[in-house]
Design an enzyme around this catalytic site. Sequence first.
Site, PDB file in Angstrom:
ATOM      1  CG  ASP A   9      41.976  16.295  29.609  1.00  0.00           C
ATOM      2  OD1 ASP A   9      42.814  15.403  29.834  1.00  0.00           O
ATOM      3  OD2 ASP A   9      41.871  17.325  30.292  1.00  0.00           O
ATOM      4  CG  ASP A  11      42.993  14.454  36.009  1.00  0.00           C
ATOM      5  OD1 ASP A  11      42.273  14.260  37.002  1.00  0.00           O
ATOM      6  OD2 ASP A  11      43.796  13.613  35.577  1.00  0.00           O
TER       7      ASP A  11
END
Length: 210
Positions: A9, A11
Amino acid sequence: MTCSLLVLDLDETLLHTYREPTSNVNDYWDADYVVYAKDRRSCLAGILRPGVTEFLVWASGIFEVVVWTAGHDDYAQMVCKLLDPEGTLINHMLSRRTCIRMRSAATGDIMYVKDLCALGRDLGRTFLVDNTPHAATLNLSNLIPIEAYLGGDSDTKLKELQRFLESNLVRLTDRKNDMRILLHRQLNLKRRLRERIDNWKSTQQAFPTS
């Protein structure tokens, strides 16, 4: 060593990005990057998670590395160049348009789910590192949860993640091994999620609706 797929991932996992008006430009003195909007009235500023470059250098030597964000294409491309300016660490960058858009029945909020099946890789050798478990709704057995990063230079979660991968996953090179079994034993994530749901249900029962 047989190559496995590591999906990261973006953010709050590899970095923290926030939007501010340009009038607050003096607040960005500690930001690692600042990108101004076309109207120059606002900008995206952000901080890299401590150790992110070192982690990507290590991971790229062992895994096929995919960074997958629920952000838009232009944001994904900008951050990819920031994290990997030479184009040698990240094999693929995916964005929101490759996520499945779902609406929460409980809250009505929009959620973006990452379906690992769409990547066309062996799910027994695919791992998703994400700070939001709902992103792995369709592949919970592949999830390695990580604490959200919201800033600060004392964070050590990427170092801890590297140690976890080194001690539990990287050494297993036999293609007959399904890594999801190991993750289940180490993390027992499904049980922990069920416990959270049961706790939530008990609180709802404690507060009658009529």
